[in-house]
Design an enzyme around this catalytic site. Structure first.
Site, PDB file in Angstrom:
ATOM      1  CD  GLU A  49       3.869   4.415   1.547  1.00 52.65           C
ATOM      2  OE1 GLU A  49       3.011   4.061   0.716  1.00 52.65           O
ATOM      3  OE2 GLU A  49       5.048   4.636   1.242  1.00 52.65           O
ATOM      4  CD  GLU A  78      -0.808   0.345  -9.545  1.00 58.64           C
ATOM      5  OE1 GLU A  78      -1.044  -0.257 -10.619  1.00 58.64           O
ATOM      6  OE2 GLU A  78       0.339   0.696  -9.180  1.00 58.64           O
TER       7      GLU A  78
END
Ligand code: THU
Length: 173
Positions: free
Chosen positions: A88, A77
């Site tokens: 992913e 993040e």
């Protein structure tokens, strides 16, 4: 692949409606093969390398290549929220950039919620990740199996295309 055949048929016969079905197999951890079980463990471990100070939702992914190599990654993040990236895509982009000529056979995803525990219900890749996984499947020229880990069970989907039917791809460009 049944899915491609259905769309081809739609285009050729100009049918006005077509249906797509997918199969999701639910397994317990003790029903997995050794290879599948190792991938699950790698995805779970990867959640502990997540950088998720904002959502506190830690996702891990593990990708299995055709030669047995396992690549792991996690969500990363950023204080500028949209600059962050899911586990992913981190993992698949890393696998494709390190091993561009190796087919991807499988991706496994695991997540721990804000309580720090692995989710009971398996999480499922977001739309942007499905698009990226779909193109990796095209590059691999064979289906990529998707394993979604949860403490209640593991969902197994035999191809990324099952998660993103009627998708956009390079053939439209
Ligand atoms: N996230 C993933 O990494 N993968 C998913 O499949 C769903 C969501 C991340 C994005 C963000 O860092 C956090 O989980 C909460 O949405």
């Amino acid at each position: 692949m049944h899915y491609l055949w259905t769309i081809k048929q739609y285009i050729q016969k100009n049918m006005e409606e077509f249906n797509i079905s997918i199969s999701v197999i639910k397994k317990n951890q003790d029903e997995l093969t050794k290879e599948e079980s190792t991938l699950v463990e790698n995805a779970k471990e990867a959640t502990f390398r997540s950088y998720a100070p904002y959502s506190r939702f830690c996702v891990g992914a593990a990708v299995l290549l055709e030669d047995g190599t396992i690549v792991t990654g996690s969500n990363q993040e950023n204080s500028a929220y949209p600059s962050g990236i899911c586990a992913e895509r981190t993992t698949m982009f890393y696998a494709n950039s390190q091993y561009p000529d190796k087919k991807v056979k499988c991706i496994c995803i695991a997540a721990r919620g804000t309580d720090g525990n692995f989710t009971g219900r398996p999480i499922s890749p977001c739309g942007a990740c499905r698009q990226v996984l779909s193109e990796s499947e095209d590059r691999s020229k064979s289906p990529i199996k998707v394993m979604l880990y949860g403490t209640d069970g593991i969902y197994i989907i035999n191809s990324v295309k099952d998660l993103l039917p009627v998708s956009f791809d390079a053939s439209f460009l």
